[in-house]
Design a protein around this motif. Structure first.
Motif, PDB file in Angstrom:
ATOM      1  N   HIS A 174       0.941  -1.052  -0.010  1.00 58.24           N
ATOM      2  CA  HIS A 174       0.188   0.100  -0.213  1.00 58.24           C
ATOM      3  C   HIS A 174       1.024   1.216   0.121  1.00 58.24           C
ATOM      4  CE1 HIS A 174      -3.789   2.251   1.723  1.00 58.24           C
ATOM      5  NE2 HIS A 174      -3.733   2.433   0.636  1.00 58.24           N
ATOM      6  N   GLU A 175       1.687   1.315  -1.165  1.00 58.72           N
ATOM      7  CA  GLU A 175       2.626   2.544  -1.252  1.00 58.72           C
ATOM      8  C   GLU A 175       1.859   3.997  -1.507  1.00 58.72           C
ATOM      9  OE1 GLU A 175       6.524   0.854  -2.797  1.00 58.72           O
ATOM     10  OE2 GLU A 175       5.173   0.589  -4.470  1.00 58.72           O
ATOM     11  N   LEU A 176       2.441   5.058  -1.154  1.00 58.12           N
ATOM     12  CA  LEU A 176       1.986   6.194  -1.579  1.00 58.12           C
ATOM     13  C   LEU A 176       1.829   6.532  -3.004  1.00 58.12           C
ATOM     14  CD1 LEU A 176       3.827   8.421   1.015  1.00 58.12           C
ATOM     15  CD2 LEU A 176       1.644   7.677   1.289  1.00 58.12           C
ATOM     16  N   THR A 177       1.174   7.234  -3.391  1.00 60.62           N
ATOM     17  CA  THR A 177       0.858   7.621  -4.759  1.00 60.62           C
ATOM     18  C   THR A 177       2.214   8.280  -5.472  1.00 60.62           C
ATOM     19  OG1 THR A 177       0.010   9.848  -4.477  1.00 60.62           O
ATOM     20  CG2 THR A 177      -1.623   8.029  -4.551  1.00 60.62           C
ATOM     21  N   PRO A 178       2.273   8.255  -6.592  1.00 63.72           N
ATOM     22  CA  PRO A 178       3.637   8.552  -7.018  1.00 63.72           C
ATOM     23  C   PRO A 178       4.097  10.253  -6.650  1.00 63.72           C
ATOM     24  CG  PRO A 178       2.739   7.747  -8.901  1.00 63.72           C
ATOM     25  CD  PRO A 178       1.555   7.429  -7.679  1.00 63.72           C
ATOM     26  N   VAL A 179       2.926  11.087  -6.764  1.00 62.22           N
ATOM     27  CA  VAL A 179       3.211  12.395  -6.419  1.00 62.22           C
ATOM     28  C   VAL A 179       3.556  12.678  -4.651  1.00 62.22           C
ATOM     29  CG1 VAL A 179       2.285  14.806  -6.209  1.00 62.22           C
ATOM     30  CG2 VAL A 179       1.917  13.645  -8.121  1.00 62.22           C
ATOM     31  N   ALA A 213       4.628  10.432  -2.769  1.00 58.78           N
ATOM     32  CA  ALA A 213       5.925   9.853  -2.510  1.00 58.78           C
ATOM     33  C   ALA A 213       6.997  10.676  -2.996  1.00 58.78           C
ATOM     34  CB  ALA A 213       5.781   8.332  -3.058  1.00 58.78           C
ATOM     35  N   ALA A 214       6.947  11.277  -4.119  1.00 60.06           N
ATOM     36  CA  ALA A 214       7.914  11.974  -4.560  1.00 60.06           C
ATOM     37  C   ALA A 214       8.135  13.192  -3.935  1.00 60.06           C
ATOM     38  CB  ALA A 214       7.518  12.646  -6.199  1.00 60.06           C
ATOM     39  N   LYS A 215       6.937  13.809  -3.399  1.00 64.41           N
ATOM     40  CA  LYS A 215       7.452  14.814  -2.231  1.00 64.41           C
ATOM     41  C   LYS A 215       8.356  14.592  -0.944  1.00 64.41           C
ATOM     42  CE  LYS A 215       3.280  17.478  -3.729  1.00 64.41           C
ATOM     43  NZ  LYS A 215       1.738  17.842  -3.201  1.00 64.41           N
ATOM     44  N   LYS A 216       7.772  13.247  -0.557  1.00 63.03           N
ATOM     45  CA  LYS A 216       8.588  12.929   0.606  1.00 63.03           C
ATOM     46  C   LYS A 216      10.040  12.590   0.419  1.00 63.03           C
ATOM     47  CE  LYS A 216       4.600  11.776   3.257  1.00 63.03           C
ATOM     48  NZ  LYS A 216       4.790  12.880   4.334  1.00 63.03           N
ATOM     49  N   TYR A 217      10.174  12.044  -0.927  1.00 66.41           N
ATOM     50  CA  TYR A 217      11.548  11.214  -1.394  1.00 66.41           C
ATOM     51  C   TYR A 217      12.572  12.682  -1.312  1.00 66.41           C
ATOM     52  CZ  TYR A 217      10.610   6.629  -2.466  1.00 66.41           C
ATOM     53  OH  TYR A 217      10.600   5.067  -2.530  1.00 66.41           O
ATOM     54  N   VAL A 218      11.747  13.742  -2.107  1.00 68.36           N
ATOM     55  CA  VAL A 218      12.782  14.896  -2.153  1.00 68.36           C
ATOM     56  C   VAL A 218      13.154  15.512  -0.954  1.00 68.36           C
ATOM     57  CG1 VAL A 218      12.867  17.217  -3.140  1.00 68.36           C
ATOM     58  CG2 VAL A 218      11.911  15.160  -4.459  1.00 68.36           C
ATOM     59  N   GLU A 219      11.857  15.657   0.210  1.00 68.68           N
ATOM     60  CA  GLU A 219      12.219  16.149   1.330  1.00 68.68           C
ATOM     61  C   GLU A 219      13.151  15.436   2.001  1.00 68.68           C
ATOM     62  OE1 GLU A 219      10.007  16.773   5.493  1.00 68.68           O
ATOM     63  OE2 GLU A 219       8.754  16.258   3.710  1.00 68.68           O
ATOM     64  N   HIS A 265      11.248  11.908  -9.244  1.00 70.50           N
ATOM     65  CA  HIS A 265      10.685  12.243  -8.072  1.00 70.50           C
ATOM     66  C   HIS A 265      10.564  13.818  -7.782  1.00 70.50           C
ATOM     67  CE1 HIS A 265      10.379   8.329  -6.623  1.00 70.50           C
ATOM     68  NE2 HIS A 265      11.672   7.929  -6.594  1.00 70.50           N
ATOM     69  N   VAL A 266      11.851  14.471  -8.447  1.00 70.46           N
ATOM     70  CA  VAL A 266      11.708  15.975  -8.438  1.00 70.46           C
ATOM     71  C   VAL A 266      10.524  16.436  -9.359  1.00 70.46           C
ATOM     72  CG1 VAL A 266      13.235  17.950  -8.592  1.00 70.46           C
ATOM     73  CG2 VAL A 266      14.077  15.932  -7.576  1.00 70.46           C
ATOM     74  N   VAL A 267      10.657  15.874 -10.577  1.00 74.70           N
ATOM     75  CA  VAL A 267       9.527  16.393 -11.429  1.00 74.70           C
ATOM     76  C   VAL A 267       8.175  16.291 -10.869  1.00 74.70           C
ATOM     77  CG1 VAL A 267       8.586  15.851 -13.615  1.00 74.70           C
ATOM     78  CG2 VAL A 267      11.159  16.035 -13.312  1.00 74.70           C
ATOM     79  N   PHE A 268       7.956  15.007 -10.432  1.00 73.65           N
ATOM     80  CA  PHE A 268       6.652  14.823  -9.820  1.00 73.65           C
ATOM     81  C   PHE A 268       6.250  15.555  -8.646  1.00 73.65           C
ATOM     82  CE2 PHE A 268       5.920  11.805 -12.736  1.00 73.65           C
ATOM     83  CZ  PHE A 268       4.889  11.140 -12.676  1.00 73.65           C
ATOM     84  N   ALA A 269       7.324  15.989  -7.667  1.00 73.38           N
ATOM     85  CA  ALA A 269       6.895  16.770  -6.547  1.00 73.38           C
ATOM     86  C   ALA A 269       6.848  18.275  -6.896  1.00 73.38           C
ATOM     87  CB  ALA A 269       8.426  16.879  -5.547  1.00 73.38           C
ATOM     88  N   ILE A 276       2.044  11.888 -18.947  1.00 71.99           N
ATOM     89  CA  ILE A 276       2.871  10.594 -18.821  1.00 71.99           C
ATOM     90  C   ILE A 276       3.986  10.813 -17.923  1.00 71.99           C
ATOM     91  CG2 ILE A 276       3.770   8.498 -19.733  1.00 71.99           C
ATOM     92  CD1 ILE A 276       2.030   8.686 -22.075  1.00 71.99           C
ATOM     93  N   VAL A 277       4.966  11.687 -18.454  1.00 69.30           N
ATOM     94  CA  VAL A 277       6.115  11.835 -17.842  1.00 69.30           C
ATOM     95  C   VAL A 277       5.923  12.889 -16.637  1.00 69.30           C
ATOM     96  CG1 VAL A 277       7.831  11.055 -19.600  1.00 69.30           C
ATOM     97  CG2 VAL A 277       6.889  13.320 -19.581  1.00 69.30           C
ATOM     98  N   THR A 278       4.869  13.646 -16.415  1.00 69.57           N
ATOM     99  CA  THR A 278       4.877  14.350 -15.445  1.00 69.57           C
ATOM    100  C   THR A 278       3.403  14.197 -14.760  1.00 69.57           C
ATOM    101  OG1 THR A 278       3.555  16.160 -16.969  1.00 69.57           O
ATOM    102  CG2 THR A 278       6.075  16.511 -16.418  1.00 69.57           C
ATOM    103  N   PRO A 279       3.174  14.677 -13.463  1.00 67.06           N
ATOM    104  CA  PRO A 279       1.984  14.279 -12.959  1.00 67.06           C
ATOM    105  C   PRO A 279       0.701  14.931 -13.665  1.00 67.06           C
ATOM    106  CG  PRO A 279       3.103  15.710 -11.566  1.00 67.06           C
ATOM    107  CD  PRO A 279       3.930  15.389 -12.758  1.00 67.06           C
TER     108      PRO A 279
END
Length: 657
Positions: A437-442, A444-450, A480-484, A654-657
């Motif tokens: 039950h992972e986070l959605t791409p957006v 998750a991306a925000k948290k990865y970048v943080e 991840h930066v792009v989706f964040a 596709i390549v952006t949220p």
């Protein structure tokens, strides 16, 4: 009511590709030293000195294809023979193209009328697929008349010019993909079919598969196909160099005439225009409905699309149901048992033939073992506890398979076929509860970048990785930066640069096209081109009422209609019959041969009138006023129901949220 089918939407995109990419092309980069090194290494690994395929592809040429562009009535480009003029035999691969893919491109760009055997001819590279023409006792049999009626017409005219005018007495569809039936009205008149002058043969399940495969998820498939076939890219050394299976798809009129004769079982024999055909059913191999056959008098195997000069897709990157490599392998083995000892030539509806019994059986055994190995080795590793991506990363074909040119991943790839096989048996979940039950791409991306210290820190480290040639990692982390923050221009450009180099290194045509199209849209955004209703009239006419109502259910906005309750009686009259539609609990059910005395709405209309509505040739309100649709009950309830149906936006990101 808009339907979108996979190939046709791609064709629409083709029309605007040049205008779309004129600016984007200026932003493209050269191959880096890491890309040059990766491509140079392949030159040493593979047997480039073996030129057998070039000789076979050149064999039997009668006349080159016409060089005049094929255009539609409004001047729209349907087929441009000069598009791949930069790809020439004997020319070294550009630094921006994988040399193995370049080799394949040099072969598949050969175009013209070719003799396969006495009385068997092929039109090649007038479309994505081949059209085969078989001379019989009284006329000719056409096998798979390309994507568009316009290219099929030019192809048959080229044959007539060289072999004389002969009546078409039969058409055979090998399988249910549009590049194998779409041009049928370019070679036969439906009136002749209805009069019994022309028979059309197809495998069991053909019509349902041809109509249905890309309807239910057609919009998403079509958008992704614009990446897979590279139709948004310019054709040049930094862009599209073909699709591995063929060069590209034509952009003409897709047609369909239903089969008159259905082949249902392996071993079934038909005498077609004086020649004896023995069929082998291969459902669920390369297509849901597919068949191979052997012509006894010619000692020739028609392999449809199950034995070609590439590792094929067991999963299509555009999106499709997964194809099973194990039955695929067994079908080829069955063909070997039935015909392997006597065949002198094997031809398919893509690529070029193979001659001589020893070479025919060698090709068949190699392709058989290729799909079997992918199935068995994937399961062996899965049973040892490896996950989907771990298996794909370590998976290696034996040299005997890997270094056979016909097994290279020009259209499929070992990586995505292996992953598909894992999912086929075990599904998307890798067994690790952390991935359940992972986070959605957006999110998750925000948290990865943080967690990684912010966008600037990620990009700084990613640039160092890019300098080392670690493009896979750069694309993975910068995504991840792009989706964040999709407005981060530096991140978009760095990911685009990484994808571009991965495209230059890709051996698979679809992988290259995906990478380069992604890079283009990261740099220039999504160009929202016109997207007309792309379902051909023939396809719509071939839909059963059940297919149409199922598709309405897909379009129904369930959350919006969650509390609605409506019953609609639909009466097509005659053989089409009566249906009851029931909207409740956010779903639309339909029941054949049923009507409700308490229905909120009643609709009486002919099937032809329904087709006009689907094709947007007429509006429902106007048809009610004209009397073509007889409406009873609550007009308000009908409008409420129609308001719950979504239209799908084609140009989603596709390549952006």
């Amino acid at each position: 009511m808009k339907l979108k089918t996979m190939y046709v939407s791609v064709l629409i995109a083709t029309l605007a590709s040049t205008a779309l990419t004129a600016t984007a092309a200026d932003l493209r980069k050269a191959a880096t030293s890491a890309t040059k090194a990766a491509n140079d290494a392949l030159l040493k690994e593979l047997p480039f000195s073996d030129t057998t395929d070039f000789a076979n592809a050149n064999k039997g040429l009668i006349e080159a294809a016409p060089t005049t562009p094929i255009k539609g009535p409004s001047g729209n480009m349907i087929w441009n023979p000069d598009q791949y003029g930069f790809i020439k035999e004997g020319v070294k691969a550009p630094e921006t193209v994988n040399p193995s893919l370049w080799r394949q491109a040099q072969i598949i760009t050969k175009a013209g009328l070719y003799q396969v055997a006495d009385g068997i001819y092929q039109i090649r590279n007038l479309d994505l697929s081949n059209m085969t023409i078989i001379e019989g006792k009284t006329g000719i049999t056409i096998v798979d008349p390309l994507v568009s009626s316009e290219t099929a017409k030019v192809g048959i005219d080229l044959y007539f010019k060289n072999r004389g005018k002969k009546p078409v007495v039969a058409v055979i569809y090998t399988h249910s993909h549009v590049d194998h039936y779409g041009g049928v009205r370019g070679v036969v008149d439906e009136a002749d079919v209805k009069a019994g002058k022309v028979k059309i043969y197809g495998p069991e399940g053909f019509l349902e598969a041809a109509v249905a495969e890309n309807v239910m998820a057609g919009n998403a498939m079509s958008r992704r196909a614009s990446y897979m076939y590279g139709n948004l890219l310019p054709a040049d050394a930094k862009g599209q160099v073909g699709a591995g299976l063929g060069t590209t798809t034509s952009a003409g009129t897709v047609t369909l005439i239903p089969p008159t004769d259905i082949i249902t079982k392996t071993g079934e024999k038909k005498v077609i225009d004086g020649l004896t055909y023995e069929f082998l059913m291969a459902p669920g191999s390369e297509a849901p409905s597919e068949m191979l056959w052997y012509i006894e008098e010619k000692k020739a195997i028609s392999a449809a699309e199950d034995i070609t000069h590439t590792l094929h897709n067991t999963y299509s990157l555009r999106g499709a149901k997964i194809r099973e490599p194990l039955p695929w392998s067994k079908y080829i083995n069955q063909a070997l048992v039935m015909w392997g000892s006597k065949a002198e030539v094997i031809f398919a509806q893509h690529h070029w033939p193979t001659w001589g019994n020893a070479e025919v059986t060698k090709l068949m055994k190699s392709q058989r073992d290729l799909y079997r190995y992918i199935n068995d080795e994937t399961l062996r590793l899965a049973n040892m506890g490896y996950t989907r991506d771990e298996i794909a990363e370590q998976f290696k074909l034996p040299d005997g398979l890997a270094k056979a040119w016909s097994n290279r991943g020009y259209y499929g790839s070992v990586s995505h076929d292996v992953k598909a096989t894992y999912v086929l048996y075990l599904g998307w979940f890798d067994g690790n509860p952390a991935t359940l039950h992972e986070l959605t791409p957006v999110e998750a991306a925000k948290k990865y970048v943080e967690f990684m210290g912010g966008a600037s820190a990620v990009l700084s480290k990613a640039k160092q990785s890019y300098a080392k040639g670690e493009y896979r990692w750069v694309a993975q982390v910068v995504k991840h930066v792009v989706f964040a923050d999709p407005t981060n221009k530096a991140a978009r450009e760095l990911e685009a640069d990484a994808l571009e180099q991965m495209g230059y290194q890709a051996e698979s045509g679809p992988w290259r096209n995906f990478y380069l199209t992604g890079a283009q849209e990261l740099r220039g955004g999504v160009a929202k081109l016109p997207t007309p209703n792309t379902a051909s009239a023939d396809t719509v006419r071939s839909m059963t009422p059940e297919m149409f109502f199922d598709y309405l259910g897909v379009r129904l906005n369930g959350p919006k209609a969650g509390t609605a309750k409506t019953a609609i009686n639909v009466d097509f009259g005659g053989a089409e019959g009566k249906y009851l539609l029931e909207l409740e609990n956010g779903v639309l059910n339909h029941t054949a041969a049923a009507q409700s005395p308490n229905a909120d709405v009643g609709l009486n209309l002919s099937r032809d009138t329904l087709n006009k509505i689907i094709l947007k040739e007429a509006k429902l309100d106007d048809l009610v006023k004209s009397g073509d649709v007889k409406l009873s009950g609550s007009d308000a309830k009908l409008k409420e129901f129609l308001g719950y149906l979504d239209d799908f936006e084609f140009w989603f990101n596709i390549v952006t949220p």
